[in-house]
Scaffold this motif. Structure first.
Motif, short mmCIF file in Angstrom:
data_model
loop_
_atom_site.label_atom_id
_atom_site.label_comp_id
_atom_site.label_asym_id
_atom_site.label_seq_id
_atom_site.Cartn_x
_atom_site.Cartn_y
_atom_site.Cartn_z
N ASN A 78 69.77 41.50 19.41
CA ASN A 78 70.01 40.06 19.62
C ASN A 78 71.49 39.68 19.54
O ASN A 78 71.84 38.59 19.08
CB ASN A 78 69.21 39.22 18.62
N SER A 79 72.36 40.58 19.97
CA SER A 79 73.78 40.28 19.98
C SER A 79 74.45 41.18 21.01
O SER A 79 73.81 42.01 21.65
CB SER A 79 74.38 40.50 18.59
N THR A 80 75.75 41.01 21.17
CA THR A 80 76.51 41.85 22.09
C THR A 80 77.73 42.41 21.36
O THR A 80 78.23 41.81 20.41
CB THR A 80 76.97 41.06 23.33
N TRP A 81 78.16 43.59 21.81
CA TRP A 81 79.40 44.14 21.25
C TRP A 81 80.58 43.93 22.20
O TRP A 81 81.68 44.37 21.93
CB TRP A 81 79.23 45.60 20.88
N MET A 82 80.34 43.24 23.32
CA MET A 82 81.38 43.04 24.32
C MET A 82 82.30 41.88 23.93
O MET A 82 81.83 40.78 23.63
CB MET A 82 80.75 42.74 25.67
N LEU A 83 83.59 42.14 23.94
CA LEU A 83 84.55 41.06 23.73
C LEU A 83 84.43 40.09 24.92
O LEU A 83 84.53 40.51 26.07
CB LEU A 83 85.97 41.62 23.66
N PRO A 84 84.17 38.80 24.66
CA PRO A 84 83.99 37.85 25.76
C PRO A 84 85.19 37.83 26.71
O PRO A 84 86.34 38.00 26.29
CB PRO A 84 83.84 36.51 25.04
N ASN A 85 84.89 37.63 27.99
CA ASN A 85 85.95 37.65 29.01
C ASN A 85 86.99 36.56 28.80
O ASN A 85 88.13 36.70 29.25
CB ASN A 85 85.32 37.50 30.40
N ASN A 86 86.61 35.48 28.14
CA ASN A 86 87.56 34.39 27.93
C ASN A 86 88.38 34.54 26.65
O ASN A 86 89.14 33.65 26.28
CB ASN A 86 86.83 33.04 27.93
N SER A 87 88.23 35.67 25.98
CA SER A 87 88.99 35.87 24.74
C SER A 87 90.47 36.07 25.03
O SER A 87 90.83 36.82 25.95
CB SER A 87 88.46 37.10 23.99
N PRO A 88 91.35 35.43 24.26
CA PRO A 88 92.79 35.66 24.44
C PRO A 88 93.22 37.06 24.01
O PRO A 88 94.33 37.49 24.31
CB PRO A 88 93.43 34.59 23.54
N PHE A 89 92.33 37.77 23.34
CA PHE A 89 92.71 39.08 22.80
C PHE A 89 92.48 40.23 23.78
O PHE A 89 92.53 41.40 23.41
CB PHE A 89 91.99 39.33 21.47
N TRP A 90 92.22 39.88 25.06
CA TRP A 90 92.30 40.89 26.11
C TRP A 90 93.76 41.23 26.39
O TRP A 90 94.07 42.32 26.84
CB TRP A 90 91.63 40.37 27.39
N ASN A 91 94.62 40.29 26.11
CA ASN A 91 96.06 40.51 26.33
C ASN A 91 96.72 40.80 24.98
O ASN A 91 96.76 39.94 24.11
CB ASN A 91 96.69 39.27 26.97
N GLN A 92 97.20 42.04 24.82
CA GLN A 92 97.75 42.42 23.52
C GLN A 92 99.28 42.36 23.47
O GLN A 92 99.88 42.66 22.44
CB GLN A 92 97.31 43.85 23.18
#
Length: 474
Positions: free
Chosen positions: A134-148
């Motif tokens: 009942n959950s996901t381990w995927m970092l959401p696409n709208n997360s600012p933390f895709w850009n490091q």
């Protein structure tokens, strides 16, 4: 009752998943022999606790939204102590490296009460089922933390002297990027030190880019050591249990795996996995590699010799051995198949040789290439005996999931005259290739494998470290 136990891997897996959404999760045990490698009660309890944390703090929850907003808007670490903490795994290098490093990162997440999130590119979509109910381990696409790029790195963190004991919690960043992979400079050589982990503990979000199975170094952290020992009573089962918990082939991948297995491997009396990884085709010729493979498999009675006299009599009860060949090149499978088609074996065994694919070269950022690689790693793990290439993380995944000690092929250009072509590995655990020196207190010590139990130098790379069972230490 026994069927339910087997289906859930002795309690390792949580019940409640929709079986149709991930067929492999509850069917994979039908393709493996019963294993003596049972998860400890303590490991099971830690996994159930982690699942509750992930359910509460994972993406699309109130706690996640609040925590991520605070982390993003806080330049320094002055965030609410009740916030959730995260570790975001970021991929690098090939799929074998990615799988072993994800397993290590998940163990680190459990030990530090962090939620594991993964940054999958398009090449990794559709390979695995979601591991958490009942959950996901995927970092959401709208997360600012895709850009490091705007996130402070561990290197600069150390260089600024911010790790000094007189610094307060507010001096720590709210997010930190860790580049924990092979570098000649040993960039992250202090990651395993108690004082470093003490500081990292108070940073709400870590982004970890790694291609290494760094589990052996976690034993060096005093606060982790007791927990790992309680979770894993057999030290050579860590990847086996974490791998079976995390990595369930998606329905698309499972279709490829199950169809190939039923068509070519299921009816065999014995299944032999042969993984041939050629790191530099310019150094070793195909014939040299083929000679090495034959020398290893025939000398160790993995495959039978050919009967050059055609004197073998056939019976209806002949043993069938299926050989699964995985390689980027078709030549090895074709030559082996031709050998046993053109001549009978001296033992009278029938040898079938099957190779699912031959991509010619390793392809990065290619989803279908990764799908084939994942399929073949998993098929290898279903074999009874494994012969793998030294230093190959592709082979490490297969041996780890299968709980197998493979025969490691010596790299041809490193083979000494009259030496063996292969030797059996110490355990099924992956090798931590570039383990750090144990220099936590400012004193340079010897390779830390000599200082800690259950750690030995890897047979295929003596700078690396491998976890072994008690019996291997005798």
């Amino acid at each position: 009752l026994q069927y339910e136990k087997d289906k859930l891997h002795g309690g390792l897996l949580a019940s409640g998943f929709d079986e149709a959404s991930c067929i492999s999760r509850l069917q994979s045990h039908l393709y493996r022999k019963p294993s003596p490698r049972k998860p400890s009660r303590y490991l099971i309890s830690k996994l159930r606790n982690y699942e509750e944390l992930h359910r509460r703090c994972g993406p699309n929850t109130i706690s996640y939204n609040k925590s991520m907003t605070n982390i993003e808007n806080s330049k320094n670490n002055n965030v609410d102590a009740t916030m959730c903490k995260y570790i975001v795994w970021s991929p690098t290098n090939g799929l074998g490296n990615r799988i072993i490093s994800m397993a290590a990162t998940f163990l680190y997440a459990i030990l530090t009460n962090r939620v594991l999130l993964v940054r999958f590119g398009e090449d990794m979509h559709g390979l695995f089922c979601e591991p958490f109910l009942n959950s996901t381990w995927m970092l959401p696409n709208n997360s600012p933390f895709w850009n490091q790029e705007q996130i402070e790195t561990y290197d600069s963190f150390l260089e600024k002297g911010r790790s000094k004991t007189n610094k307060t919690k507010e001096d720590l960043p709210s997010a930190l990027f860790l580049y924990h992979q092979y570098t000649k400079e040993d960039t992250e050589k202090f990651f395993h030190c108690d004082n470093t982990q003490h500081l990292l503990r108070d940073i709400p979000l870590l982004i970890l880019q790694s291609d290494q199975y760094f589990v052996p170094s976690l034993f060096m952290v005093t606060s982790f050591n007791l927990e790992i020992n309680k979770m894993f009573l057999q030290k050579d089962t860590i990847f086996y249990h974490l791998g079976h918990y995390l990595f369930h082939p998606s329905n698309a991948a499972w279709g490829l795996i199950s169809r190939f297995y039923k068509t070519y491997l299921a009816k065999a009396d014995k299944r032999i996995g042969l993984q041939i990884r050629v790191f530099d085709p310019q150094i070793s010729s195909q014939q040299e590699i083929m000679d090495l493979v034959l020398s290893c498999t025939i000398e160790n009675k993995i495959l039978p010799k050919l009967d050059t006299q055609n004197s073998v009599s056939y019976s209806e009860n002949q043993t069938l051995k299926a050989v699964l060949v995985t390689s980027l090149y078709p030549d090895y499978g074709e030559k082996l198949r031709a050998m046993y088609l053109n001549k009978a074996s001296i033992s009278g065994e029938l040898i079938g040789v099957f190779q699912p694919s031959h991509e010619q070269q390793q392809k990065f950022h290619d989803n279908m290439h990764d799908m084939k690689a994942w399929t073949e790693m998993y098929l290898l793990s279903l074999c009874d005996v494994l012969v793998t290439s030294s230093f190959s993380t592709f082979g490490y995944v297969a041996q780890g999931l299968g709980g197998l000690k493979p025969w490691l092929l010596v790299r041809p250009h490193m083979k000494k005259p009259n030496s063996t072509s292969c030797e059996q590995d110490l355990s099924s655990e992956p090798c931590f290739h570039f383990a750090p020196m144990h220099e936590c207190n400012g004193k340079s010590q010897n390779h830390f494998g000599s200082s800690f139990p259950h750690l030995l130098a890897c047979k295929d790379f003596n700078r690396g470290l491998k976890l072994v069972s008690d019996s291997a230490l005798l």
